[in-house]
Design a protein around this motif. Structure first.
Motif: not given
Length: 100
Positions: A21-30
């Motif tokens: 469930r690391w999508l939110l972390r990845a999206a924030w970094m993007a």
């Protein structure tokens, strides 16, 4: 690998584990990288993966890997690594390294 609409600009890919469930972390970094490098990047892509993967690639070159580099990148460190490769003269303000 470059963006089709802007082939002269670099492409950044964030590969993240869907099971973790690391999508939110990845999206924030993007979002952070797109905001900082809006003129220097042609694309930031999110690529779902498995097996605990969290890695950042710039034009196919691995610049961060969760296993290799010991966890998730601090956004300041990630911005510095991206900047050093695509815009070495760009000042990052409060995200920059302290002066020597």
């Amino acid at each position: 690998m470059t963006h089709d609409a802007c082939p002269e600009l670099p492409c950044l890919t964030i590969r993240y584990c869907t099971g973790c469930r690391w999508l939110l972390r990845a999206a924030w970094m993007a979002q952070e990288l797109l905001t900082t490098f809006e003129q220097e990047l042609g694309q930031v892509a999110l690529a779902p993966g498995r097996g605990g993967v969290f890695s950042v690639l710039l034009d196919g070159e691995l610049i961060w890997d969760r296993v290799r580099d010991g966890g998730f990148p601090d956004i300041k460190v990630l911005k510095q690594r991206v900047r050093d490769r695509i815009a070495p003269d760009k000042a990052l303000g409060h995200s920059d390294r302290p002066a020597p």
